[in-house]
Design a protein around this motif. Structure first.
Motif, PDB file in Angstrom:
ATOM      1  N   ASN A  80       0.822  -1.211   0.000  1.00 31.56           N
ATOM      2  CA  ASN A  80       0.000   0.000   0.000  1.00 31.56           C
ATOM      3  C   ASN A  80       0.856   1.262   0.000  1.00 31.56           C
ATOM      4  O   ASN A  80       0.474   2.277  -0.574  1.00 31.56           O
ATOM      5  N   ALA A  81       2.022   1.199   0.652  1.00 34.54           N
ATOM      6  CA  ALA A  81       2.932   2.352   0.645  1.00 34.54           C
ATOM      7  C   ALA A  81       3.405   2.642  -0.773  1.00 34.54           C
ATOM      8  O   ALA A  81       3.436   3.795  -1.211  1.00 34.54           O
ATOM      9  N   LEU A  82       3.773   1.586  -1.506  1.00 33.32           N
ATOM     10  CA  LEU A  82       4.165   1.768  -2.908  1.00 33.32           C
ATOM     11  C   LEU A  82       2.995   2.307  -3.728  1.00 33.32           C
ATOM     12  O   LEU A  82       3.157   3.235  -4.523  1.00 33.32           O
ATOM     13  N   LEU A  83       1.844   1.737  -3.505  1.00 31.82           N
ATOM     14  CA  LEU A  83       0.664   2.156  -4.242  1.00 31.82           C
ATOM     15  C   LEU A  83       0.349   3.630  -4.014  1.00 31.82           C
ATOM     16  O   LEU A  83       0.001   4.358  -4.946  1.00 31.82           O
ATOM     17  N   GLY A  84       0.515   4.086  -2.785  1.00 31.08           N
ATOM     18  CA  GLY A  84       0.284   5.498  -2.477  1.00 31.08           C
ATOM     19  C   GLY A  84       1.198   6.409  -3.272  1.00 31.08           C
ATOM     20  O   GLY A  84       0.785   7.480  -3.730  1.00 31.08           O
ATOM     21  N   GLY A  85       2.432   5.980  -3.462  1.00 27.84           N
ATOM     22  CA  GLY A  85       3.362   6.772  -4.265  1.00 27.84           C
ATOM     23  C   GLY A  85       2.897   6.895  -5.706  1.00 27.84           C
ATOM     24  O   GLY A  85       2.968   7.964  -6.304  1.00 27.84           O
ATOM     25  N   TYR A  86       2.422   5.795  -6.268  1.00 21.64           N
ATOM     26  CA  TYR A  86       1.927   5.839  -7.649  1.00 21.64           C
ATOM     27  C   TYR A  86       0.642   6.653  -7.753  1.00 21.64           C
ATOM     28  O   TYR A  86       0.432   7.354  -8.738  1.00 21.64           O
ATOM     29  N   ALA A  87      -0.205   6.558  -6.752  1.00 21.09           N
ATOM     30  CA  ALA A  87      -1.475   7.298  -6.780  1.00 21.09           C
ATOM     31  C   ALA A  87      -1.242   8.801  -6.800  1.00 21.09           C
ATOM     32  O   ALA A  87      -2.045   9.549  -7.362  1.00 21.09           O
ATOM     33  N   ASP A  88      -0.150   9.246  -6.207  1.00 22.72           N
ATOM     34  CA  ASP A  88       0.144  10.680  -6.134  1.00 22.72           C
ATOM     35  C   ASP A  88       0.898  11.222  -7.343  1.00 22.72           C
ATOM     36  O   ASP A  88       1.117  12.429  -7.449  1.00 22.72           O
ATOM     37  N   MET A  89       1.303  10.352  -8.254  1.00 21.46           N
ATOM     38  CA  MET A  89       2.091  10.798  -9.400  1.00 21.46           C
ATOM     39  C   MET A  89       1.227  11.585 -10.384  1.00 21.46           C
ATOM     40  O   MET A  89       0.085  11.230 -10.638  1.00 21.46           O
ATOM     41  N   GLU A  90       1.792  12.634 -10.928  1.00 22.33           N
ATOM     42  CA  GLU A  90       1.094  13.409 -11.947  1.00 22.33           C
ATOM     43  C   GLU A  90       1.314  12.844 -13.344  1.00 22.33           C
ATOM     44  O   GLU A  90       0.482  13.025 -14.216  1.00 22.33           O
ATOM     45  N   ASP A  91       2.425  12.169 -13.546  1.00 26.88           N
ATOM     46  CA  ASP A  91       2.737  11.554 -14.838  1.00 26.88           C
ATOM     47  C   ASP A  91       1.957  10.248 -14.943  1.00 26.88           C
ATOM     48  O   ASP A  91       2.345   9.227 -14.388  1.00 26.88           O
ATOM     49  N   ARG A  92       0.835  10.290 -15.655  1.00 24.15           N
ATOM     50  CA  ARG A  92      -0.052   9.125 -15.722  1.00 24.15           C
ATOM     51  C   ARG A  92       0.617   7.912 -16.356  1.00 24.15           C
ATOM     52  O   ARG A  92       0.376   6.788 -15.952  1.00 24.15           O
ATOM     53  N   GLU A  93       1.421   8.121 -17.381  1.00 20.14           N
ATOM     54  CA  GLU A  93       2.081   6.984 -18.040  1.00 20.14           C
ATOM     55  C   GLU A  93       3.038   6.287 -17.076  1.00 20.14           C
ATOM     56  O   GLU A  93       3.078   5.064 -17.016  1.00 20.14           O
ATOM     57  N   ALA A  94       3.804   7.073 -16.323  1.00 25.47           N
ATOM     58  CA  ALA A  94       4.723   6.480 -15.345  1.00 25.47           C
ATOM     59  C   ALA A  94       3.946   5.777 -14.232  1.00 25.47           C
ATOM     60  O   ALA A  94       4.326   4.699 -13.788  1.00 25.47           O
ATOM     61  N   ALA A  95       2.850   6.378 -13.811  1.00 26.41           N
ATOM     62  CA  ALA A  95       2.023   5.761 -12.776  1.00 26.41           C
ATOM     63  C   ALA A  95       1.438   4.449 -13.271  1.00 26.41           C
ATOM     64  O   ALA A  95       1.452   3.439 -12.558  1.00 26.41           O
ATOM     65  N   LYS A  96       0.934   4.446 -14.508  1.00 25.19           N
ATOM     66  CA  LYS A  96       0.343   3.228 -15.076  1.00 25.19           C
ATOM     67  C   LYS A  96       1.398   2.126 -15.182  1.00 25.19           C
ATOM     68  O   LYS A  96       1.138   0.979 -14.813  1.00 25.19           O
TER      69      LYS A  96
END
Length: 156
Positions: A80-96
C-alpha cells in the motif's frame, strides 16, 4: 523490542516530514544497537518516506533488495505504501507502468492486488476508454467490487 518501537516512531516522524534521508539515518542507528535490526514495519516506513516524495525507484530498492537481504517480506502495508506513491504521481504513463509492474510483482509474491490498486490503475489509464474497460473487466472477473473510488478514478 522497545528500542525498535522507539526507532519506528522516530522514523515515522521523519517520514511525515518528508525526509527519507532522516529515516535512513534512524534506520542506520537502529542497526547499531546490539540485537536490534529493522522489521517489516521499519522497512515499510522507509518505503513510505521514499514514495511520499516520488522517489519510487528507491522505494522499490527497499522492497526488492534490502528487505530480502534482511530476511523480511513485504506485507500488505508495504504494498500500500508503494501504491500510495503511484497514486500521487502526476505523470499518468509512469504511474500506469508502475502500478502494472506492482500488480505483477504482488501476484508473484502471492498477494492478490487490492481494489485500491485497480482504482489507481484506472486513474492512470486516463482518457483511454479501452484500457479502463479492460481493467474494469478484470475486476469483475476477480469478483471485486467497482467501488466509489474506482468510479471516481474513472471520472478523472
Amino acid at each position: 523490542m522497545f528500542v525498535v518501537y522507539g526507532f519506528t516512531e522516530l522514523m515515522m516522524g521523519y517520514r511525515d516530514k518528508r525526509s527519507p534521508e532522516a529515516v535512513e539515518e534512524a534506520l542506520r542507528r537502529l542497526r547499531a544497537v546490539p540485537r536490534c535490526g529493522p522489521s517489516v514495519v521499519t522497512f515499510t516506513v522507509l518505503v513510505e518516506a521514499y514514495a511520499m516524495v516520488g522517489r519510487m525507484e528507491e522505494a522499490w530498492q527497499v522492497v526488492e533488495r534490502r528487505m530480502p537481504a534482511a530476511r523480511k517480506l513485504p506485507n500488505k502495508h508495504t504494498w500500500n505504501a508503494l501504491l500510495g506513491g503511484y497514486a500521487d504521481m502526476e505523470d499518468r504513463e509512469a504511474a500506469k507502468a508502475g502500478v502494472t509492474l506492482m500488480r505483477e510483482r504482488m501476484k508473484a509474491a502471492g498477494f492478490e492486488p487490492p481494489e485500491l490498486l485497480y482504482s489507481t490503475l484506472v486513474a492512470a489509464c486516463g482518457p483511454d476508454k479501452g484500457e479502463v474497460d479492460a481493467v474494469l473487466q478484470e475486476m469483475r472477473e476477480k469478483g471485486l467490487q467497482i467501488t466509489v473510488w474506482v468510479q471516481y478514478a474513472r471520472a478523472r
